[in-house]
Design a protein around this motif. Sequence first.
Motif, PDB file in Angstrom:
ATOM      1  N   ALA A   1      49.846  33.640  48.182  1.00 45.56           N
ATOM      2  CA  ALA A   1      49.393  34.328  48.984  1.00 45.56           C
ATOM      3  C   ALA A   1      50.172  35.402  49.581  1.00 45.56           C
ATOM      4  O   ALA A   1      49.669  36.570  49.938  1.00 45.56           O
ATOM      5  N   SER A   2      51.315  34.947  49.767  1.00 44.65           N
ATOM      6  CA  SER A   2      52.310  36.138  50.215  1.00 44.65           C
ATOM      7  C   SER A   2      52.474  37.059  49.509  1.00 44.65           C
ATOM      8  O   SER A   2      52.351  38.447  49.649  1.00 44.65           O
TER       9      SER A   2
ATOM     10  N   GLY B   1      49.294  39.289  48.848  1.00 40.96           N
ATOM     11  CA  GLY B   1      49.098  40.018  50.009  1.00 40.96           C
ATOM     12  C   GLY B   1      50.197  41.180  50.269  1.00 40.96           C
ATOM     13  O   GLY B   1      49.601  42.069  50.863  1.00 40.96           O
TER      14      GLY B   1
ATOM     15  N   ALA C   1      49.689  45.392  50.358  1.00 40.82           N
ATOM     16  CA  ALA C   1      49.745  46.111  51.213  1.00 40.82           C
ATOM     17  C   ALA C   1      50.724  47.154  51.170  1.00 40.82           C
ATOM     18  O   ALA C   1      51.047  48.328  51.916  1.00 40.82           O
TER      19      ALA C   1
ATOM     20  N   THR D   1      42.432  33.192  54.384  1.00 37.75           N
ATOM     21  CA  THR D   1      43.561  33.590  54.826  1.00 37.75           C
ATOM     22  C   THR D   1      43.408  35.179  54.809  1.00 37.75           C
ATOM     23  O   THR D   1      42.400  35.781  54.132  1.00 37.75           O
ATOM     24  N   GLN D   2      44.410  35.997  55.219  1.00 33.16           N
ATOM     25  CA  GLN D   2      44.518  37.600  55.298  1.00 33.16           C
ATOM     26  C   GLN D   2      44.594  38.112  53.866  1.00 33.16           C
ATOM     27  O   GLN D   2      44.046  39.055  53.593  1.00 33.16           O
ATOM     28  N   ALA D   3      45.199  37.145  52.956  1.00 34.98           N
ATOM     29  CA  ALA D   3      45.280  37.688  51.671  1.00 34.98           C
ATOM     30  C   ALA D   3      44.078  37.516  50.908  1.00 34.98           C
ATOM     31  O   ALA D   3      44.175  37.903  49.650  1.00 34.98           O
TER      32      ALA D   3
END
Length: 421
Positions: free
Chosen positions: A257-258, A261, A265, A286-288
């Motif tokens: 995810a990190s 994401g 970005a 999640t945001q991802a």
Amino acid sequence: MNHRRQAVRGLAAALATLVALTAAGCSSKAKGGDDEGTGAGGVKAGEGVTDKVITLGALTDMTGVYATLGKSVTQAQQLYVKQVNAAGGICGRQLELTVRDHGYDPQKALAAYTELEPKVVGYAQFIGSPFVAAVKQRVDGQDKGLVLPQAWSASLLGSPYIRVLGSTYDVETINAVDFLVKEKGLKSGDKIGHVYFEGDYGENALAGAEHAAGKAGLEVVEQKIKPTDNDMSAQVAALKQAGVKAVVLSAGPRQAASLVGVAAATGLRVPVIGNNSAFSPQLLGTQAGPALQKMYWVASPSLPIGADTPAAKKLVADYKAAYPGDSLDNGIVAGWTAASVFGEALKKACAGKDLTREAVGKALLTMTSYDAGFGMTHDFGDPKAPSSRESVILQPDASVPGGMRTVREPFTAEAAASYTH
């Protein structure tokens, strides 16, 4: 082959010390003898087997880096046990699954193994390649209980008792790189990033990435991380500066995810592919989530839980009925497959009137074309080989049960077919 054998000092040293301590505490225990005898139905029994119960162990991660997958694997196995018992059990005995959560902590994992060892016939679950590798010598030498781990490191191969279900991480990574070359446009001279956990899992995947890269003329840019490293900003920055055209990820869901994401970005819009344990569908919330659906893929040793097969559809329906509040993921497939393989080995051992650990291990060797209903046929005839070299490529998709859809059916890359561990 040009395998890199990097030393993994901290974890390896700690595990070696712990294994020495736990083995010392058990070295005087004789196998067989009083533990074995002829029981119900004229069947010979050993550890973990009484006239009424067959006990299996599960060493899982409910609170660490693989908590979501650990929960799914365990609940799928508890469902299997419940269904088998409802149908009369195995060999006139009820199955029992004894679960311990190690939280992906080496000391807890080894303590739990040592505690359960005299109480179980074997393990239908053991999450964490480094922890399984740490007890391999003990399993082979004195314990001899069958272990079907949710771990795919090639270092586990060769044991008659620790048996890898599906392709090992090196083979899986070779297949993943083949997908990048064949379907994502990578070509000779390109750089690929590889973000990987230190230890057995990541180092084994790296060996596969380097083998595949060598065959395809690619250059691997390495980024080694710890399982506790959750922010991939520094790794993404380094890979962006290196000019990578794709990234392989051999880590956990949080790192996926990190990485994806942050990459999206910061403008590193390249395909990212993870090993089978580097995703959970909860990430889609999640945001991802949007970036994962656009630029992330996963190599898997089986079709996903949402596959269009009778076995998958039945498992989805049964799992939803048993755990209505929980989401679906591929941990369910991994857990169910391991439990059903263990169950089949127990049935074969029962037919030979022998439920001792050695008999169960020998029974597994006779299973050379086992199909759990998820796209792969497993051959357990050779302990030196994984049960399959095939991989499926999946893509995150929030609209599909389990959050993943199949984009490439089971295949073995040419480089994976010729690869020797």
